[in-house]
Design a protein around this motif. Sequence first.
Motif, PDB file in Angstrom:
ATOM      1  N   GLY A 418       0.823  -1.209   0.000  1.00 52.57           N
ATOM      2  CA  GLY A 418       0.000   0.000   0.000  1.00 52.57           C
ATOM      3  C   GLY A 418       0.851   1.252   0.000  1.00 52.57           C
ATOM      4  N   ASP A 419       0.171   2.384  -0.081  1.00 54.67           N
ATOM      5  CA  ASP A 419       0.881   3.653  -0.152  1.00 54.67           C
ATOM      6  C   ASP A 419       1.310   4.176   1.204  1.00 54.67           C
ATOM      7  OD1 ASP A 419      -1.728   4.036   0.627  1.00 54.67           O
ATOM      8  OD2 ASP A 419      -1.942   5.966  -0.364  1.00 54.67           O
ATOM      9  N   SER A 420       0.731   3.635   2.274  1.00 49.51           N
ATOM     10  CA  SER A 420       1.098   4.093   3.608  1.00 49.51           C
ATOM     11  C   SER A 420       0.930   2.955   4.597  1.00 49.51           C
ATOM     12  CB  SER A 420       0.239   5.286   4.038  1.00 49.51           C
ATOM     13  OG  SER A 420      -1.116   4.897   4.150  1.00 49.51           O
ATOM     14  N   ALA A 421       1.674   3.052   5.711  1.00 51.81           N
ATOM     15  CA  ALA A 421       1.639   1.984   6.708  1.00 51.81           C
ATOM     16  C   ALA A 421       0.245   1.833   7.315  1.00 51.81           C
ATOM     17  CB  ALA A 421       2.664   2.282   7.806  1.00 51.81           C
ATOM     18  N   GLY A 422      -0.427   2.966   7.569  1.00 49.22           N
ATOM     19  CA  GLY A 422      -1.765   2.894   8.162  1.00 49.22           C
ATOM     20  C   GLY A 422      -2.756   2.205   7.261  1.00 49.22           C
ATOM     21  N   SER A 423      -2.699   2.495   5.961  1.00 46.98           N
ATOM     22  CA  SER A 423      -3.615   1.874   5.016  1.00 46.98           C
ATOM     23  C   SER A 423      -3.403   0.367   4.952  1.00 46.98           C
ATOM     24  CB  SER A 423      -3.415   2.471   3.623  1.00 46.98           C
ATOM     25  OG  SER A 423      -3.675   3.849   3.630  1.00 46.98           O
TER      26      SER A 423
END
Length: 612
Positions: A418-423
Amino acid sequence: MEAPTIGGVRIRQGDGSTVRLRRGASLADLAEKIGVDPAALVQVLFNLGEMVNSTQSVADDTLQVLGAELNYDIQVVSPEDEDRELLESFDVSFGENEGDEDDLEARPPVVTVMGHVDHGKTKLLDAIRNTNVVAREHGGITQAIGAYQVSGEVDGVERKITFIDTPGHEAFTAMRARGAKSTDIAVLVVAADDGVMPQTIEALNHAIAAEVPIVVAVNKIDKEAADPVKVRGQLTEYGLVPEEYGGDTMFVDVSAVSREGLDKLLEAIILTADASLDLRANPDMPAQGVAIEAHLDKGRGPVATVLVHRGTLHTGDSIVAGSAHGRVRAMIDDMGNTVDAAPPSMPVQVLGLTSVPGAGDNFLVVEDDRMARQIADKRESRQRAALLAKTTRRKTLDQLFEQLEKGEAQELKLILKGDSAGSVEALEDALLGIDIGDEVALRIIDRGVGAITETNVSLAAASDAVIIGYNVRAQGKATEMADREGVDIRYYTVIYAAIDEVEAALKGMLKPIYEEKVTGRAEIREVFRSSKFGNIAGCLVMDGTIRRNAKARLLRDGVIMAETSIASLRREKEDVTEVREGYECGLTVAKFGDIRTGDMVETFEMVEKPRN
């Protein structure tokens, strides 16, 4: 005295004492603690139906079952205690000892905005900070976490407020919960025209669990169907009583479109903070805080959005965030300006980390790069062991028998990028939450931030896994390699589309459930002997249709005499494929000759039963 037999193995029994183990501990770790041979523990578990080698990470519940067998109280150290013990081994304290009372200074409140998926949280924040986040979102849903600092005025004094923007979709529950834990005040956004919705209650429960004060923003009051009074009445049922009704919760009517009531909302937040909280921190100690979000930027490398809880973060500090470490090369505030220092409650983007930390990972400043690397490496190895224990599929003896009865359970393996760790974390939590029974399993064998690489494709090819790319694409020759290796890569920009497709794929892997459907019944009226065909049954079809080659059973006085099939079917000397109700026919059944007058022939077929 001879050692007792436990699980079929002679092994010394414990005295009921407590044994503390880290997450993902192996049998060798337990054996060292209690002074027994690891091979004996392997044998005990094998006899209990669990096949584990001595160095393999073992699930927490398996360790506790084994401890009960051996008469030890196994306590698996929580992630927080584990991390605290790790930092203590490096003589580093986290979240404690802020210094003397004189060292503490007031800090801005940290506010989390929560609410239902389309009640206007992002538009409200957009109106407050006068930027346009909504225009960049897919499907109008916030897909990444951000933090922003704004100013409000109370009694002529300008006060700062830090907002954390949590995503609105239900799949991000875990991140929303984390947002509540790292916040001082929760702003619950409720649309005046919609009222209280399921996710509103969900967000409220997170805020209550985090024990933070709540300010309610009744949004969309500019709409014709708006009914702020109704919202107040609904939330009263859940314990949020407005101040005007004699309660202690501040309700503010606002409109993100007309910007009405925004100043009152900021004032309400500051007044709530002053009345309920003592928001002070020591700005002169080494910085500590939390990584709210992180992603891999093509030009700048790993970028983490961090919120400083205490101390001041400076450019050049050696920092460790989760299993990532590095030196702060540059800091950028929410307006895009480069800053040299970040005091308490200030969110900044940090450049200079060696890898992407996880959303919600704690960060702290340490003495030097060497210590940062050592702490990060130990954290990473412990997290890997815990993950291995979590993803190892446990097989008890009962489960083994069940799987033997119904055939080996199928498994869908996924690689998430994904584009970010949270996502990625939110997507992983949502996917692992899909429940369609025990027949198929979902296992995430790898996850990461950034583009899909050839390494991901080769792992998927070796493991027969599917790659899910969330707001990212394949990099370089990865697409060509995926085509060559036959690896399935799925791309998504909206998280619930990925969840729906994976759930559909899991349901597709389920073995079909069949149920029996009776298609016809015929009574044998006469039996004819034939040297060529054997015994031929002269029948009258009582109901349904008798078909040639159909599965059949022969019933005598209601008792099944044979499970067979219709071998031949004739009507008036002609071979036919079927005979309907009310007509006579002659038939023979396969591999069974003991037919008698009065027997019933019942034909049936197995029909796939739709799943709920």
